[in-house]
Scaffold this motif. Structure first.
Motif, PDB file in Angstrom:
ATOM      1  N   UNK A  29       1.129  -1.537  -0.129  1.00  0.00           N
ATOM      2  CA  UNK A  29       0.249  -0.204   0.143  1.00  0.00           C
ATOM      3  C   UNK A  29       0.928   1.358   0.279  1.00  0.00           C
ATOM      4  N   UNK A  30       0.868   2.212  -0.611  1.00  0.00           N
ATOM      5  CA  UNK A  30       1.018   3.599  -0.372  1.00  0.00           C
ATOM      6  C   UNK A  30       0.074   4.458   0.865  1.00  0.00           C
ATOM      7  N   UNK A  31       0.766   5.551   1.002  1.00  0.00           N
ATOM      8  CA  UNK A  31       1.049   6.517   1.394  1.00  0.00           C
ATOM      9  C   UNK A  31       1.169   6.597   3.607  1.00  0.00           C
ATOM     10  N   UNK A  32       0.789   7.915   3.968  1.00  0.00           N
ATOM     11  CA  UNK A  32       1.138   7.975   5.476  1.00  0.00           C
ATOM     12  C   UNK A  32       0.799   6.618   5.949  1.00  0.00           C
ATOM     13  N   UNK A  33      -0.381   6.352   6.277  1.00  0.00           N
ATOM     14  CA  UNK A  33      -0.704   5.373   7.139  1.00  0.00           C
ATOM     15  C   UNK A  33      -0.091   4.311   7.199  1.00  0.00           C
ATOM     16  N   UNK A  34       0.374   3.836   6.145  1.00  0.00           N
ATOM     17  CA  UNK A  34       1.027   2.278   6.198  1.00  0.00           C
ATOM     18  C   UNK A  34       2.920   2.692   6.672  1.00  0.00           C
ATOM     19  N   UNK A  35       2.773   3.388   5.412  1.00  0.00           N
ATOM     20  CA  UNK A  35       4.256   4.359   5.837  1.00  0.00           C
ATOM     21  C   UNK A  35       4.805   3.954   7.456  1.00  0.00           C
ATOM     22  N   UNK A  36       3.389   4.764   8.163  1.00  0.00           N
ATOM     23  CA  UNK A  36       4.277   5.602   9.701  1.00  0.00           C
ATOM     24  C   UNK A  36       4.210   4.069  10.555  1.00  0.00           C
ATOM     25  N   UNK A  37       3.100   3.377  10.012  1.00  0.00           N
ATOM     26  CA  UNK A  37       2.770   2.222  10.506  1.00  0.00           C
ATOM     27  C   UNK A  37       4.336   1.206  10.944  1.00  0.00           C
ATOM     28  N   UNK A  38       4.814   0.847   9.606  1.00  0.00           N
ATOM     29  CA  UNK A  38       6.220   0.368   9.338  1.00  0.00           C
ATOM     30  C   UNK A  38       6.623   0.737   9.794  1.00  0.00           C
ATOM     31  N   UNK A  39       7.193   1.831  10.105  1.00  0.00           N
ATOM     32  CA  UNK A  39       8.087   2.830  11.136  1.00  0.00           C
ATOM     33  C   UNK A  39       8.351   2.763  11.791  1.00  0.00           C
ATOM     34  N   UNK A  59      11.341  -2.227  -0.056  1.00  0.00           N
ATOM     35  CA  UNK A  59      11.308  -1.995  -1.170  1.00  0.00           C
ATOM     36  C   UNK A  59       9.913  -1.339  -1.355  1.00  0.00           C
ATOM     37  N   UNK A  60       9.493  -0.519  -0.293  1.00  0.00           N
ATOM     38  CA  UNK A  60       7.940   0.507  -0.711  1.00  0.00           C
ATOM     39  C   UNK A  60       8.644   1.799  -1.931  1.00  0.00           C
ATOM     40  N   UNK A  61       9.794   1.800  -0.913  1.00  0.00           N
ATOM     41  CA  UNK A  61      10.918   2.862  -1.971  1.00  0.00           C
ATOM     42  C   UNK A  61      10.104   3.995  -1.373  1.00  0.00           C
ATOM     43  N   UNK A  62      10.067   4.675  -0.132  1.00  0.00           N
ATOM     44  CA  UNK A  62       9.416   5.907  -0.437  1.00  0.00           C
ATOM     45  C   UNK A  62       9.855   7.182   0.844  1.00  0.00           C
TER      46      UNK A  62
END
Length: 114
Positions: A29-39, A59-62
């Motif tokens: 998934x993209x966006x701040x929600x998935x990124x912040x949870x993974x962080x 892998x998301x290369x964000x």
């Protein structure tokens, strides 16, 4: 669904297998929600889960994950495998601005238990 997956990933009462399923789903998934949870998951008490969260961020290369990955890389209280995977993720994101930081971590790695 996104909120459910984020909550599942970050809930330490969930079986680790369910948390991993959420992690692998969020990676796509993209966006701040998935990124912040993974962080947040890079700081989990399970070094394996934290390592996989850093890997997924790579892998998301964000590029928005870069500051958090740098913080993980430089946090000597974290397990070396988690910090190592943060370095790998920074490389996978591929920003030229990460190169000096990664070179420096290689030089200092032996003295910092990397």
């Amino acid at each position: 669904m996104e909120k459910f997956l984020c909550d599942r990933l970050l809930d330490p009462t969930q079986p680790i297998s369910e948390r991993f399923r959420a992690l692998f789903s969020l990676r796509n998934l993209k966006g701040p929600g998935p990124r912040n949870a993974l962080i947040l998951a890079t700081r989990d008490s399970s070094n394996l889960l934290a390592h996989e969260a850093a890997f997924a961020l790579g892998q998301m290369q964000d590029a928005d994950a870069v500051p958090a990955l740098i913080a993980v890389l430089n946090d000597l209280s974290l397990h070396p495998i988690v910090r190592h995977e943060a370095a790998e993720a920074l490389g996978a994101i591929g920003l030229e601005s990460n190169i000096p930081l990664l070179k420096n971590s290689l030089v200092l790695g032996g003295s910092r238990n990397m």
